[in-house]
Design an enzyme around this catalytic site. Structure first.
Site, PDB file in Angstrom:
ATOM      1  N   TYR A 102      20.165  84.955  42.607  1.00  0.00           N
ATOM      2  CA  TYR A 102      20.962  84.687  43.759  1.00  0.00           C
ATOM      3  C   TYR A 102      21.222  83.002  43.908  1.00  0.00           C
ATOM      4  O   TYR A 102      21.263  82.413  42.695  1.00  0.00           O
ATOM      5  CB  TYR A 102      20.445  85.276  45.045  1.00  0.00           C
ATOM      6  CG  TYR A 102      21.266  85.528  46.103  1.00  0.00           C
ATOM      7  CD1 TYR A 102      22.268  86.411  45.707  1.00  0.00           C
ATOM      8  CD2 TYR A 102      21.287  85.021  47.158  1.00  0.00           C
ATOM      9  CE1 TYR A 102      23.574  86.542  46.534  1.00  0.00           C
ATOM     10  CE2 TYR A 102      22.418  84.965  48.268  1.00  0.00           C
ATOM     11  CZ  TYR A 102      23.331  86.105  47.965  1.00  0.00           C
ATOM     12  OH  TYR A 102      24.329  86.369  49.036  1.00  0.00           O
ATOM     13  N   ARG A 155      35.452  83.672  50.928  1.00  0.00           N
ATOM     14  CA  ARG A 155      34.589  82.414  51.073  1.00  0.00           C
ATOM     15  C   ARG A 155      33.027  82.583  50.551  1.00  0.00           C
ATOM     16  O   ARG A 155      32.142  82.785  51.060  1.00  0.00           O
ATOM     17  CB  ARG A 155      34.450  82.320  52.835  1.00  0.00           C
ATOM     18  CG  ARG A 155      34.054  80.868  53.129  1.00  0.00           C
ATOM     19  CD  ARG A 155      32.743  81.057  54.434  1.00  0.00           C
ATOM     20  NE  ARG A 155      31.556  81.516  53.681  1.00  0.00           N
ATOM     21  CZ  ARG A 155      30.522  81.489  54.468  1.00  0.00           C
ATOM     22  NH1 ARG A 155      30.528  81.438  55.566  1.00  0.00           N
ATOM     23  NH2 ARG A 155      29.593  81.875  53.622  1.00  0.00           N
ATOM     24  N   LYS A 173      23.156  90.132  45.860  1.00  0.00           N
ATOM     25  CA  LYS A 173      22.273  90.682  47.214  1.00  0.00           C
ATOM     26  C   LYS A 173      21.625  91.924  46.972  1.00  0.00           C
ATOM     27  O   LYS A 173      20.420  92.004  47.561  1.00  0.00           O
ATOM     28  CB  LYS A 173      23.420  90.409  48.276  1.00  0.00           C
ATOM     29  CG  LYS A 173      22.662  90.699  49.490  1.00  0.00           C
ATOM     30  CD  LYS A 173      21.678  89.742  49.842  1.00  0.00           C
ATOM     31  CE  LYS A 173      22.410  88.223  50.219  1.00  0.00           C
ATOM     32  NZ  LYS A 173      22.972  88.170  51.442  1.00  0.00           N
ATOM     33  N   GLU A 244      30.034  90.387  53.680  1.00  0.00           N
ATOM     34  CA  GLU A 244      29.207  89.179  53.067  1.00  0.00           C
ATOM     35  C   GLU A 244      30.513  88.406  52.465  1.00  0.00           C
ATOM     36  O   GLU A 244      31.485  88.827  51.818  1.00  0.00           O
ATOM     37  CB  GLU A 244      28.541  89.726  51.713  1.00  0.00           C
ATOM     38  CG  GLU A 244      27.785  88.562  51.006  1.00  0.00           C
ATOM     39  CD  GLU A 244      26.656  88.220  51.769  1.00  0.00           C
ATOM     40  OE1 GLU A 244      26.388  87.062  51.780  1.00  0.00           O
ATOM     41  OE2 GLU A 244      25.938  89.084  52.311  1.00  0.00           O
ATOM     42  N   ASP A 245      30.507  87.076  52.987  1.00  0.00           N
ATOM     43  CA  ASP A 245      31.373  86.167  52.620  1.00  0.00           C
ATOM     44  C   ASP A 245      32.581  86.189  52.813  1.00  0.00           C
ATOM     45  O   ASP A 245      33.678  85.915  51.777  1.00  0.00           O
ATOM     46  CB  ASP A 245      30.898  85.616  51.085  1.00  0.00           C
ATOM     47  CG  ASP A 245      29.621  84.773  50.832  1.00  0.00           C
ATOM     48  OD1 ASP A 245      29.030  84.618  51.780  1.00  0.00           O
ATOM     49  OD2 ASP A 245      29.325  84.709  49.547  1.00  0.00           O
ATOM     50  N   ASP A 267      26.151  89.509  57.386  1.00  0.00           N
ATOM     51  CA  ASP A 267      24.912  88.902  56.834  1.00  0.00           C
ATOM     52  C   ASP A 267      25.355  86.869  57.051  1.00  0.00           C
ATOM     53  O   ASP A 267      24.416  86.358  57.756  1.00  0.00           O
ATOM     54  CB  ASP A 267      24.842  88.903  55.372  1.00  0.00           C
ATOM     55  CG  ASP A 267      23.479  87.919  54.880  1.00  0.00           C
ATOM     56  OD1 ASP A 267      22.413  88.283  55.561  1.00  0.00           O
ATOM     57  OD2 ASP A 267      23.734  87.311  53.887  1.00  0.00           O
ATOM     58  N   ASP A 268      26.674  86.855  56.958  1.00  0.00           N
ATOM     59  CA  ASP A 268      26.782  85.294  57.211  1.00  0.00           C
ATOM     60  C   ASP A 268      26.690  84.930  58.982  1.00  0.00           C
ATOM     61  O   ASP A 268      26.085  83.833  59.213  1.00  0.00           O
ATOM     62  CB  ASP A 268      28.207  84.864  56.822  1.00  0.00           C
ATOM     63  CG  ASP A 268      28.408  85.258  55.365  1.00  0.00           C
ATOM     64  OD1 ASP A 268      27.531  84.702  54.592  1.00  0.00           O
ATOM     65  OD2 ASP A 268      29.184  86.111  54.960  1.00  0.00           O
ATOM     66  N   ASN A 417      25.014  76.440  50.990  1.00  0.00           N
ATOM     67  CA  ASN A 417      24.680  76.859  49.866  1.00  0.00           C
ATOM     68  C   ASN A 417      25.901  76.910  49.069  1.00  0.00           C
ATOM     69  O   ASN A 417      26.822  77.266  49.540  1.00  0.00           O
ATOM     70  CB  ASN A 417      23.549  77.952  49.470  1.00  0.00           C
ATOM     71  CG  ASN A 417      23.975  79.282  50.093  1.00  0.00           C
ATOM     72  OD1 ASN A 417      25.280  79.479  50.112  1.00  0.00           O
ATOM     73  ND2 ASN A 417      23.255  80.056  50.781  1.00  0.00           N
TER      74      ASN A 417
END
Length: 599
Positions: A102, A155, A173, A244-245, A267-268, A417
């Site tokens: 990851y 993103r 993930k 996610e993202d 998650d973000d 990150n």
């Protein structure tokens, strides 16, 4: 295809077909008897190795590569070839391999995804195939799916729009959810919603594997998401779906739109927030500053930054502050500076955190037309500084030194990150604060030394956080799931991670009823759970005591300790591995021969 029944998994595959199935393939660990039963002689080298010996060989090969991207590609190929060996290797060397599987390496993997692509994993659902989503999801290979991680690739970490390359994030993930959380890989499904890309490098790349089109937005985008969610709910009404993202313009509104239709979280917004809140609560034990007296500056007022602020604000309310008073403790800084009342173009999720202009009327500013982060630190004197901006070096030396001047023990979390996008390095923060800062990072960093002790740069955001979704029962029938309680659990997860809250004990009467119910089912010869399937069990890890964060209430099914058998002739029993390797699915398989007359 394989079926699990009792203590065995049964399959009709043999020969090359069996070796091509990553969930059943054992490679050189197939025994002589298994090679007889599954027609594997000649397809494998004659030497029979144990799983430990396989792990040793693969680890030696892995360490022979020069770059982390090469190691990432090696592990991805191993995962697509032999999942048992992949997870045995991962679990046995978690600290070494986590940054490769990851963040930060997965970011580079996403950027090179089209060149690294070897074998399909998960689903690529694109706008041109919107009408086929139901048919795609209906395939029997997806019958066991219980957890989905989905992205649209817009993103990706701090790298921005990666188009179809964003698939690296759901794959990575879910690998962590199996390796660290205990989900069976057959119950997980990574999905990339390909709505095009605005990344010119992807569009110009002749090797790009995604839909070569500008990113679709507006109503057409919303209609595609609606078609996807409708198909998911129809196919798996009890599934856990993790967003996610997604870009900030979509992340919060999609969560709000669908949070009552299925068990879902972002998650973000929520996962990162839970870990950041837990880290802050743990830091308070060191600083001695009560939560009600904290002042929080956040660089990056997108969905992640506001998600963190929302969860810390909820903790402040629980600690005794009013909603309004808690909101004034946050200073959200975005590309246009500090968020203030009257600003145009603010998203709805940003509005609760705008500052009153009169409250900052006496601030001394470097530039009167824009209030930057340094102005906020010098005037508001925050106790906590959090970065989710994706801007490398944004926590400059003057900013960090100003934090150190205002606080005896400043709390500084550069969480962006991959590593190349973090706001500051732990080494710089350590130097600029004379070793007084409490530091939380979003990606791994080399260890730092303080007072003779070495501190490893473990990433806060890679701690696993899985909300639990449990159906209610009334009158002996399952009732519609209470979807929203998953978000309350997200808020409480930070306290679990910080060690300030213990799991709520079940009442004695409820526990007695549960035990009695299980006993009655066993007496009738039925396995626990509806139709003989155990539900919502906890992952039984031998090292649970050493990992208290695993006690976070997690919606996971442990991997079934089943082996492999030829459906017509043989059964292969799985033997639990040594305690040192952890997860139950990292197992060896032994064969028990059936009578030849059954063939």
């Amino acid at each position: 295809m394989s079926e699990t029944s009792g203590a065995f998994a049964t399959t009709a595959l043999s020969g090359y077909e069996l070796l091509a199935d990553p969930q059943l393939n054992k490679g050189t660990a197939f025994s002589e008897a298994e090679r007889d039963a599954f027609d594997l002689h000649g397809l494998l080298p004659p030497s029979v190795l144990t799983l430990d010996e396989q792990v040793s060989r693969r680890l030696q090969a892995l360490r022979g590569y020069e770059t982390d991207l090469e190691r990432y590609a090696f592990l991805r190929e191993l995962q697509d070839t032999n999942e048992t060996l992949f997870y045995a290797l991962l679990v046995s060397n978690l600290e070494e391999l986590l940054p490769i599987v990851y963040t930060p390496t997965v970011g580079e993997g996403c950027q090179h995804f089209s060149r690294l692509f070897r074998k399909p994993r998960g689903l690529f659902l694109s706008i041109p195939h919107k009408g086929r989503i139901d048919r795609i999801l209906a395939h029997p290979r997806f019958d066991k799916v219980e957890a989905i991680v989905v992205t649209d690739g817009e993103r990706i970490l701090g790298l921005g729009d990666q188009g179809a390359g964003g698939m690296g994030i759901p794959i990575g993930k879910l690998a962590l959810y199996t390796g660290c959380g205990g989900l069976h890989p057959a119950t997980t499904l990574p999905i990339l919603l390909d709505v095009g890309t605005d990344n010119p490098d992807c569009l110009a790349d002749p090797l790009y594997i995604g839909w070569r089109n500008e990113r679709v937005r507006g109503q057409e985008y919303d209609d595609f998401i609606e078609a996807f969610i409708s198909a998911v709910v129809k196919r798996w009404p009890r599934v856990l779906l993790q967003w996610e993202d997604f870009a900030k313009n979509n992340a919060t509104r999609m969560l709000d739109r669908y949070r009552d239709r299925l068990c879902t979280f972002n998650d973000d917004i929520q996962g990162t927030a839970a870990v950041a809140t837990g880290a802050l609560l743990a830091a308070i034990n060191v600083t001695g500053v009560p939560l009600t007296e904290q002042r929080v500056a956040v660089l990056g007022a997108g969905s992640a930054g506001c998600g963190i602020a929302s969860q810390i604000r909820a903790a402040m309310r629980d600690a005794g502050l009013s909603e309004r008073e808690a909101a004034t403790r946050f200073f959200m800084v975005d590309r246009d500076g500090l968020l203030l009342e009257g600003m145009t173009g603010l998203a709805p999720f940003q509005l609760p955190f705008v500052q009153n202009r009169q409250a900052i009327g006496d601030w001394k500013l470097s530039h009167p037309d824009k209030i930057g982060l340094l102005d906020v630190v010098r005037n508001a004197r925050p106790t906590v500084l959090i970065g989710v901006s994706g801007q490398a070096g944004a926590f400059s030396e003057p900013i960090v030194r100003a934090m150190a001047e205002a606080n005896k023990r400043p709390v500084i979390f550069p969480l962006s990150n991959p590593t190349s996008r973090e706001e500051a390095t732990p080494a710089d923060i350590e130097a600029w604060t004379e070793g007084r800062a409490l530091i939380g990072v979003g990606s791994p960093f080399p260890p730092i030394t303080r007072d003779g002790a070495r501190f490893k740069g473990r990433p806060d955001q890679q701690l696993l956080h899985l909300p639990r979704c449990r159906p209610r029962r009334a009158g002996g029938r399952h009732q519609p799931r209470q979807r929203r309680h998953v978000h309350g659990r997200c808020e409480g997860a930070g306290e679990f991670l910080a060690g300030t809250r213990q799991p709520q004990a079940q009442s004695a009467s409820a526990g007695q009823r549960t035990a009695r119910g299980r006993g009655e089912r066993r007496a009738r010869g039925r396995a626990p759970g509806a139709q003989g399937r155990a539900r919502h069990r906890r992952c039984d890890r031998p090292d649970r005591a050493a990992h208290p964060r695993q006690d976070v209430d997690a919606w996971i099914h442990p991997l079934s300790p089943h082996g492999l058998s030829a459906s017509s002739s043989a059964c292969a029993r799985r033997k639990p591995r040594s305690q040192s390797t952890g997860l139950s699915h990292c197992c060896e398989m032994r064969l028990r021969q059936r009578s030849r007359s059954s063939r």
